[in-house]
Design an enzyme around this catalytic site. Structure first.
Site, PDB file in Angstrom:
ATOM      1  CD  GLU A   5      -2.379   1.137   2.871  1.00 37.48           C
ATOM      2  OE1 GLU A   5      -2.892   0.057   3.223  1.00 37.48           O
ATOM      3  OE2 GLU A   5      -2.401   2.153   3.559  1.00 37.48           O
ATOM      4  CD  GLU A  10      -0.430   7.060   6.875  1.00 34.37           C
ATOM      5  OE1 GLU A  10      -1.113   6.037   6.752  1.00 34.37           O
ATOM      6  OE2 GLU A  10       0.807   7.059   6.938  1.00 34.37           O
TER       7      GLU A  10
END
Length: 87
Positions: A5, A10
């Protein structure tokens, strides 16, 4: 998910800086001589397959995420896949 991933945007809670991370199966690490503007906070990419950091880089600009990012006009993030790796 079995291949990994890539998180290009984030953040955790009220963090003001963006954090990029790469989560892979065992055997992938970030080189120590990589050229980047951010600060490496994890270099074992396989450490994040289930829960940990992975290869993570914290953006050093204080307005790279959240309301400060929006106040600065926002922007775009991109990831390039190349034969030599993820750029």
């Amino acid at each position: 998910p079995a291949g990994g991933e890539i998180d290009i945007v984030e953040s955790v809670n009220l963090m003001g800086n963006n954090q990029m991370a790469l989560h892979t199966p065992a055997g992938c690490t970030q080189a120590s001589d990589v050229q980047q503007l951010g600060k490496t906070i994890g270099s074992d990419c396989s450490a994040g397959v289930d829960s940990a950091t992975g290869c993570a880089v914290a953006e050093t600009q204080p307005n790279s995420f959240g309301s400060d990012f929006a106040s600065a006009g926002g922007g775009g993030w991109a990831t390039q896949f190349d034969d030599s790796g993820v750029l």
